[in-house]
Design a protein around this motif. Structure first.
Motif, PDB file in Angstrom:
ATOM      1  N   ASN A 124       0.834  -1.212   0.000  1.00 31.55           N
ATOM      2  CA  ASN A 124       0.000   0.000   0.000  1.00 31.55           C
ATOM      3  C   ASN A 124       0.860   1.250   0.000  1.00 31.55           C
ATOM      4  OD1 ASN A 124      -2.550  -1.039  -0.161  1.00 31.55           O
ATOM      5  ND2 ASN A 124      -2.968  -0.970   2.023  1.00 31.55           N
ATOM      6  N   ASP A 125       1.902   1.242   0.845  1.00 28.96           N
ATOM      7  CA  ASP A 125       2.781   2.415   0.955  1.00 28.96           C
ATOM      8  C   ASP A 125       3.447   2.728  -0.380  1.00 28.96           C
ATOM      9  OD1 ASP A 125       2.131   2.781   3.568  1.00 28.96           O
ATOM     10  OD2 ASP A 125       4.024   2.042   4.406  1.00 28.96           O
ATOM     11  N   ILE A 126       3.965   1.669  -1.022  1.00 29.15           N
ATOM     12  CA  ILE A 126       4.710   1.925  -2.266  1.00 29.15           C
ATOM     13  C   ILE A 126       3.764   2.329  -3.388  1.00 29.15           C
ATOM     14  CG2 ILE A 126       4.730  -0.465  -3.156  1.00 29.15           C
ATOM     15  CD1 ILE A 126       7.645   0.032  -4.006  1.00 29.15           C
ATOM     16  N   PHE A 127       2.552   1.732  -3.427  1.00 29.15           N
ATOM     17  CA  PHE A 127       1.592   2.110  -4.478  1.00 29.15           C
ATOM     18  C   PHE A 127       1.097   3.537  -4.257  1.00 29.15           C
ATOM     19  CE2 PHE A 127      -2.571   2.398  -6.496  1.00 29.15           C
ATOM     20  CZ  PHE A 127      -2.260   1.939  -7.771  1.00 29.15           C
ATOM     21  N   ASN A 128       0.798   3.880  -3.003  1.00 25.40           N
ATOM     22  CA  ASN A 128       0.357   5.251  -2.694  1.00 25.40           C
ATOM     23  C   ASN A 128       1.441   6.256  -3.057  1.00 25.40           C
ATOM     24  OD1 ASN A 128      -2.008   4.196  -1.726  1.00 25.40           O
ATOM     25  ND2 ASN A 128      -1.451   4.343   0.426  1.00 25.40           N
ATOM     26  N   GLN A 141       1.670   6.930  -6.752  1.00 23.65           N
ATOM     27  CA  GLN A 141       0.629   7.835  -7.230  1.00 23.65           C
ATOM     28  C   GLN A 141       1.042   9.301  -7.070  1.00 23.65           C
ATOM     29  OE1 GLN A 141      -2.165   6.528  -8.830  1.00 23.65           O
ATOM     30  NE2 GLN A 141      -0.886   4.717  -8.506  1.00 23.65           N
ATOM     31  N   LYS A 142       1.962   9.569  -6.143  1.00 17.57           N
ATOM     32  CA  LYS A 142       2.402  10.949  -5.896  1.00 17.57           C
ATOM     33  C   LYS A 142       3.509  11.385  -6.856  1.00 17.57           C
ATOM     34  CE  LYS A 142       1.567  10.411  -0.910  1.00 17.57           C
ATOM     35  NZ  LYS A 142       2.245  10.326   0.398  1.00 17.57           N
ATOM     36  N   LEU A 143       4.197  10.426  -7.443  1.00 16.16           N
ATOM     37  CA  LEU A 143       5.344  10.769  -8.284  1.00 16.16           C
ATOM     38  C   LEU A 143       4.879  11.319  -9.625  1.00 16.16           C
ATOM     39  CD1 LEU A 143       7.647   7.720  -7.464  1.00 16.16           C
ATOM     40  CD2 LEU A 143       7.743  10.030  -6.512  1.00 16.16           C
ATOM     41  N   SER A 144       5.635  12.267 -10.144  1.00 13.36           N
ATOM     42  CA  SER A 144       5.218  12.963 -11.366  1.00 13.36           C
ATOM     43  C   SER A 144       5.689  12.224 -12.613  1.00 13.36           C
ATOM     44  CB  SER A 144       5.766  14.395 -11.343  1.00 13.36           C
ATOM     45  OG  SER A 144       7.159  14.370 -11.125  1.00 13.36           O
ATOM     46  N   PHE A 145       5.313  12.775 -13.778  1.00 12.17           N
ATOM     47  CA  PHE A 145       5.603  12.128 -15.044  1.00 12.17           C
ATOM     48  C   PHE A 145       7.102  11.890 -15.247  1.00 12.17           C
ATOM     49  CE2 PHE A 145       1.610  13.268 -17.758  1.00 12.17           C
ATOM     50  CZ  PHE A 145       0.822  12.628 -16.806  1.00 12.17           C
ATOM     51  N   LEU A 154       9.073  -1.607 -12.080  1.00  8.45           N
ATOM     52  CA  LEU A 154       8.274  -1.141 -10.938  1.00  8.45           C
ATOM     53  C   LEU A 154       7.374  -2.265 -10.430  1.00  8.45           C
ATOM     54  CD1 LEU A 154       7.249   2.424 -12.185  1.00  8.45           C
ATOM     55  CD2 LEU A 154       9.070   1.833 -10.570  1.00  8.45           C
ATOM     56  N   MET A 155       6.800  -3.025 -11.341  1.00  5.56           N
ATOM     57  CA  MET A 155       5.942  -4.143 -10.941  1.00  5.56           C
ATOM     58  C   MET A 155       6.742  -5.195 -10.181  1.00  5.56           C
ATOM     59  SD  MET A 155       3.566  -4.574 -14.326  1.00  5.56           S
ATOM     60  CE  MET A 155       2.824  -6.096 -13.722  1.00  5.56           C
ATOM     61  N   SER A 156       7.985  -5.431 -10.608  1.00 10.13           N
ATOM     62  CA  SER A 156       8.841  -6.402  -9.928  1.00 10.13           C
ATOM     63  C   SER A 156       9.100  -5.984  -8.485  1.00 10.13           C
ATOM     64  CB  SER A 156      10.188  -6.531 -10.679  1.00 10.13           C
ATOM     65  OG  SER A 156      11.020  -7.472 -10.053  1.00 10.13           O
ATOM     66  N   ARG A 157       9.275  -4.693  -8.265  1.00  8.62           N
ATOM     67  CA  ARG A 157       9.518  -4.211  -6.900  1.00  8.62           C
ATOM     68  C   ARG A 157       8.273  -4.331  -6.038  1.00  8.62           C
ATOM     69  NH1 ARG A 157      14.023   0.542  -6.901  1.00  8.62           N
ATOM     70  NH2 ARG A 157      15.200  -0.175  -8.700  1.00  8.62           N
ATOM     71  N   ILE A 158       7.119  -4.134  -6.648  1.00  3.93           N
ATOM     72  CA  ILE A 158       5.873  -4.193  -5.881  1.00  3.93           C
ATOM     73  C   ILE A 158       5.475  -5.633  -5.563  1.00  3.93           C
ATOM     74  CG2 ILE A 158       3.397  -3.657  -5.978  1.00  3.93           C
ATOM     75  CD1 ILE A 158       4.121  -1.246  -7.720  1.00  3.93           C
ATOM     76  N   VAL A 159       5.782  -6.562  -6.468  1.00  4.12           N
ATOM     77  CA  VAL A 159       5.321  -7.946  -6.308  1.00  4.12           C
ATOM     78  C   VAL A 159       6.441  -8.853  -5.779  1.00  4.12           C
ATOM     79  CG1 VAL A 159       4.279  -9.931  -7.452  1.00  4.12           C
ATOM     80  CG2 VAL A 159       3.611  -7.619  -8.135  1.00  4.12           C
ATOM     81  N   ILE A 181      12.390   3.429  -3.988  1.00  2.00           N
ATOM     82  CA  ILE A 181      11.209   4.111  -4.532  1.00  2.00           C
ATOM     83  C   ILE A 181      10.572   4.999  -3.470  1.00  2.00           C
ATOM     84  CG2 ILE A 181       8.862   3.784  -5.411  1.00  2.00           C
ATOM     85  CD1 ILE A 181       9.833   1.364  -6.911  1.00  2.00           C
ATOM     86  N   LEU A 182      10.457   4.445  -2.243  1.00  2.10           N
ATOM     87  CA  LEU A 182       9.791   5.192  -1.179  1.00  2.10           C
ATOM     88  C   LEU A 182      10.554   6.478  -0.852  1.00  2.10           C
ATOM     89  CD1 LEU A 182       7.168   4.134   0.000  1.00  2.10           C
ATOM     90  CD2 LEU A 182       8.406   3.486   2.056  1.00  2.10           C
TER      91      LEU A 182
END
Length: 577
Positions: A95-99, A102-106, A117-122, A314-315
């Motif tokens: 949740n923390d990393i996904f939230n 969402q804050k990071l810009s283009f 990014l998906m590899s880091r989340i999963v 990432i965080l």
């Protein structure tokens, strides 16, 4: 230590669960420590004490059974609820990393691949979950067993104890050396599997392009290259692990041999009794099991901590576009847009825009035309603060957009892009994305305004039709009209149309253009146009080149100037003819 503290902070919401887990682990370890003591007592009674009574033996047996049932309950709690605690921590981290994402810009997404990014989340977080559960528990149990075994063995025979424990420091040093080597290679493993995931995501997402060019072999070769690099790092890691575990097994064998030989020699001198040697051999197993667990834990620790480091990477990435402390909420936006000496460049590259000055009154339509690279899309990306201006100011209703809350600013801006993105869901869900709390009637009304209602009703399940990933089951014109309906539902005072019809056929373009004209009414509108015939009625047309705003005026004025716009228009007109 800072990273370890941050890791430990995730235990805070589950403090009670963690304490109970540790108590159960302590109790289970205690039962293992008690068993050899009882066996030694029975042997002593049988050999030197004249034999234990049947009643005593039965009572001891019942006592041991009770202890093992207690251990069963403790082990169940540790294995079930300990894992549940780890899974909940994984949930919190995800949740923390996904939230945070969402804050990071283009600019962040411009420089990072989706697959990585998906590899880091999963992948990374799964190993962190295992470490969160097994780490403290295995460390605690091992500590209790090693210290308990040491103290009990000292009581049995201190000489034999010191001989056995003399081999623990070199064994620990051996583990430390290979620990460092494995940490490095596990980090490489994570980077390589992230590359594989990225290549996989890219190939699957672009499968239609791949097949249209018959380039399956190229994609297979690209994937094989990344997969082979991952294999090499896995082979390297397993090489270290092989040396590590076989070395540990060698130390364990040496300890067993030394215990038996030293015990036999001490028995000959009469300083050690046979029952003491049996006790020693039982406790050696109790001692070596936690050491083996600790050694095995090093692999898990390295995997978990390298994953946590990548998680923190990432965080710890700070969003480059954030709200000011005193930023404001917009109310009753009119839609006046002003550019004051605006300049912009990406990172350290050359300026894409320099000293742009522009004033757009509420409800006006401004068209942006010109060759590629002139900064048309960049201007439109700066208004909702997808990127931050390098110099100058952009004002909305005479308020610097940097003084407005991001959410408030973007709620008042609607964007229709050339490359429409529809989420995997139903037509209803995709239109409602413009206003999540909209009623069904509001969604249908927005679809009617976008000239989408008729074709939607012809779909298999109407508004409940599943559109497929990225809206693959719909035509380009249908997807575009759904995206327009989404903006109708949002009802923003400022509108950005980014080449919204350039990818459509003539028939679809006519329908979509009609929808866009309805959408643009009474809204401040920025239109990026490739087909100049669609912007004849714009009040102001800006011609952007590498040198900035080359021309400004309405359609007829620019044709009369016989400049860049006239050349572009005549070129298109001659192409048509």
């Amino acid at each position: 230590m800072g990273k370890l503290k941050r890791f430990i902070s995730y235990y805070r919401p589950y403090k009670k669960l963690f304490i109970l887990d540790m108590l159960c682990a302590f109790t289970a370890a205690g039962v293992d420590l008690v068993f050899p003591v009882i066996v030694s007592f029975l042997l002593d009674e049988a050999i030197t004490g004249g034999g234990a009574s049947v009643g005593l033996i039965i009572r001891i047996g019942i006592g041991l059974l009770v202890l093992y049932f207690v251990q069963y309950g403790c082990n169940y709690y540790v294995n079930a609820w300990g894992h549940i605690m780890g899974a909940r921590m994984e949930y919190d981290m995800r949740n923390d990393i996904f939230n945070h994402l969402q804050k990071l810009s283009f600019s962040f997404y411009d420089n990072n691949k989706t697959g990585q990014l998906m590899s880091r989340i999963v992948n990374d977080l799964f190993d962190i979950s295992e470490l969160a559960h097994h780490g403290p528990e295995e460390l605690f149990i091992s500590f209790v067993k090693i210290v308990g075994s040491f103290l009990i063995l000292l009581n049995v025979d201190w000489k034999l104890t010191l001989i056995v424990f003399a081999f623990i420091p070199p064994m620990t040093y051996f583990g430390y050396v290979y620990n460092k080597k494995m940490r490095s290679v596990f980090m490489k493993n994570r980077q390589k599997i992230a590359d594989v995931n990225s290549q996989l995501e890219d190939s699957i997402a672009g499968v239609r392009v791949v097949k249209s060019f018959s380039n399956e072999v190229i994609e297979i070769n690209k994937f094989n290259k990344g997969n082979k690099e991952f294999l090499h790092t896995k082979e390297e890691s397993y090489g270290y692990m092989g040396k590590f575990f076989s070395g540990v097994a060698l130390f364990q064998g040496i300890i067993y041999v030394i215990t038996v030989i030293s015990g036999a020699l001490l028995m000959k001198t009469g300083t050690v009794r046979p029952t003491d040697l049996v006790t020693f051999l039982l406790y050696i197993n109790t001692l070596l099991n936690p050491i083996r667990t600790l050694i095995n834990f090093t692999e898990q620790f390295q995997k978990g901590m390298t994953g946590f480091e990548r998680f923190l990477d990432i965080l710890d990435t700070e969003p480059d576009i954030v709200d000011k402390k005193d930023s404001i909420e917009l109310k009753k936006v009119k839609g006046k847009i002003t550019f004051k000496n605006v300049s912009f460049k990406y990172d350290d590259s050359r300026y894409v825009l320099e000293n742009i000055n522009l004033n757009v009154n509420p409800g006006e339509t401004v068209a942006l035309v010109g060759p590629s690279g002139g900064g048309k899309s960049t201007i439109c990306s700066l208004i909702p603060r997808f990127y931050e201006v390098t110099q100058g100011q952009i004002l909305l209703d005479d308020i610097d957009i940097r003084d407005i809350k991001l959410r408030s600013l973007r709620k008042n801006i609607g964007i229709v892009q050339q490359d429409v993105y529809l989420f995997a869901g139903t037509v209803m869900e995709n239109i409602r994305y413009g206003k999540p709390d909209a009623t069904e009637e509001e969604v249908i009304e927005a679809a009617k305004k976008a000239n989408a209602h008729d074709f939607i009703m012809e779909l298999e399940n109407g508004y409940d039709t599943y559109v497929g990933e990225r809206g693959v089951k719909l035509s380009g014109g249908q997807k575009q009209r759904i995206s327009i309906a989404r903006v109708f539902l949002k009802n923003p005072p400022v509108l950005i149309l980014d080449e919204a019809t350039s990818a459509l056929d003539n028939e679809s373009e006519k329908i979509v253009q009609e929808s866009l004209e309805k959408l643009s009414q009474n809204r401040t509108t920025f239109v990026i146009a490739h087909r100049l015939s669609t912007i004849k009625n714009a009040k102001t047309i800006l011609v952007l080149t590498d040198e900035g705003i080359a021309e400004k005026g309405n359609h007829q004025e620019l044709l009369n100037n016989n400049g860049v716009y006239a050349r572009l228009y005549n070129a298109q007109f001659s192409d048509v003819n």
